[in-house]
Scaffold this motif. Structure first.
Motif, short mmCIF file in Angstrom:
data_model
loop_
_atom_site.label_atom_id
_atom_site.label_comp_id
_atom_site.label_asym_id
_atom_site.label_seq_id
_atom_site.Cartn_x
_atom_site.Cartn_y
_atom_site.Cartn_z
N MET A 189 0.83 -1.21 0.00
CA MET A 189 0.00 0.00 0.00
C MET A 189 0.86 1.25 0.00
O MET A 189 0.52 2.25 -0.63
N GLN A 190 1.99 1.22 0.70
CA GLN A 190 2.90 2.36 0.71
C GLN A 190 3.46 2.62 -0.69
O GLN A 190 3.50 3.76 -1.17
N VAL A 191 3.90 1.55 -1.34
CA VAL A 191 4.45 1.68 -2.70
C VAL A 191 3.39 2.19 -3.66
O VAL A 191 3.67 3.06 -4.51
N LEU A 192 2.17 1.68 -3.55
CA LEU A 192 1.08 2.15 -4.42
C LEU A 192 0.83 3.64 -4.21
O LEU A 192 0.65 4.40 -5.17
N GLY A 193 0.78 4.06 -2.95
CA GLY A 193 0.56 5.48 -2.66
C GLY A 193 1.64 6.36 -3.24
O GLY A 193 1.36 7.43 -3.80
N GLU A 194 2.90 5.93 -3.11
CA GLU A 194 4.01 6.71 -3.65
C GLU A 194 3.93 6.80 -5.17
O GLU A 194 4.15 7.87 -5.76
N GLU A 195 3.59 5.69 -5.81
CA GLU A 195 3.55 5.68 -7.27
C GLU A 195 2.40 6.52 -7.81
O GLU A 195 2.54 7.23 -8.81
N LEU A 196 1.24 6.47 -7.14
CA LEU A 196 0.10 7.28 -7.56
C LEU A 196 0.38 8.77 -7.35
O LEU A 196 -0.01 9.61 -8.17
N ALA A 197 1.07 9.11 -6.25
CA ALA A 197 1.43 10.50 -6.01
C ALA A 197 2.41 11.00 -7.07
O ALA A 197 2.32 12.15 -7.53
N THR A 198 3.35 10.14 -7.48
CA THR A 198 4.29 10.51 -8.53
C THR A 198 3.57 10.76 -9.85
O THR A 198 3.88 11.71 -10.58
N LEU A 199 2.60 9.91 -10.14
CA LEU A 199 1.81 10.10 -11.36
C LEU A 199 1.05 11.41 -11.33
O LEU A 199 1.02 12.16 -12.32
N ALA A 200 0.42 11.72 -10.19
CA ALA A 200 -0.39 12.94 -10.08
C ALA A 200 0.45 14.21 -10.16
O ALA A 200 -0.04 15.27 -10.55
#
Length: 273
Positions: A189-200
């Motif tokens: 979940m941490q990795v997903l959050g970081e990757e989605l924030a990078t995309l945004a």
């Protein structure tokens, strides 16, 4: 007598020229007004401009039919040909339509309400009557769709009982990410959050994402996998491109972090001899 005949013919020719010129001028005037309205709407609101374009594409056909029928009857009358028979035939056709063409009338009325209620417009991607595709045209009787494979579907407007507009205002891209049971949920979940924030925060994609993406949490516990759900609120027309980009980023990041996604497994039981 010959002079009267030539005089009548000359009057008929002049009348014909006046009628044809009047109809052409009226049509060109209406077209010019509509084009100006559409151009002004394009400067203010793209959605309103597309709606006006769709409405005019449908009304233009009706205007042409009305002008053709009206002009034809006027020309016949101008040349001294009785139009009583044509009116009688028209009444008979109208009566026949009333009894035998109920579906046609239903399709035309449905098409009008589709435009009046702004259910969808030319350029929208919709799902209607079991088919989905981009709206290429809305005609008085049918809606023309083209799907991803290039196939063209002609859907009678009266058959559209439920219309799902996939490109109106905004869309939510929901992505379910699956990991093995032996993987850390918190780490995933941490990795997903970081990757989605990078995309945004990526300038290329930031304008397509309306709100901050969310990692909603564990959505399901299946026998062979854990399902983590994420959601992104995006510009409706960009839902597919954003989804593809997000999936690619998640896969590359999971590979680099060595987070394992489950593979299909088959358990075989062998009975004794």
């Amino acid at each position: 007598m010959m002079q009267d005949l030539f005089g009548d013919s000359a009057d008929a020719v002049r009348g014909t020229v006046v009628i044809v010129a009047g109809l052409v001028i009226a049509y060109l005037l209406i077209s010019r007004i509509m084009k100006r309205v559409i151009a002004r709407l394009a400067d203010r609101d793209e959605d309103a401009q597309r709606r006006a374009t769709t409405l005019w594409s449908m009304l233009r056909r009706l205007v042409i039919v009305v002008f053709a029928v009206t002009g034809g009857l006027a020309l016949l009358n101008e040349w001294g040909i009785s139009i009583a028979a044509f009116l009688a035939v028209g009444s008979a056709i109208g009566l026949a339509l009333g009894f035998g063409a109920q579906n046609l009338v239903r399709d035309v009325i449905s098409g009008f309400f589709i435009l009046a209620e702004d259910q969808f417009k030319i350029g929208d991607v919709v799902r209607v009557a079991g088919v989905a595709g981009a709206v290429e045209d809305i005609r008085p009787r049918v809606t023309v769709l083209r799907d991803n494979e290039g196939n063209v579907h002609y859907v009678p407007n009266g058959e559209i009982t439920v219309a799902s507009n996939l490109t109106q205002e905004f869309a939510r891209v929901v992505i379910d990410v699956r990991i093995s049971h032996d993987q850390s949920i918190d780490r995933a979940m941490q990795v997903l959050g970081e990757e989605l924030a990078t995309l945004a925060s990526d300038p290329v994609w930031a304008e397509r994402i309306i709100e901050v993406p969310e990692v909603l949490g564990v959505d399901a516990l299946d026998p062979s996998e854990v399902v983590i759900r994420t959601a992104l609120k995006v510009v409706a027309a960009d839902r597919w491109t954003v989804k593809r980009e997000t999936l690619g980023r998640i896969k590359r990041r999971f590979d680099s972090e060595r987070i394992v996604m489950p593979l299909p497994q088959i358990e075989i039981h062998r009975s004794g001899d």
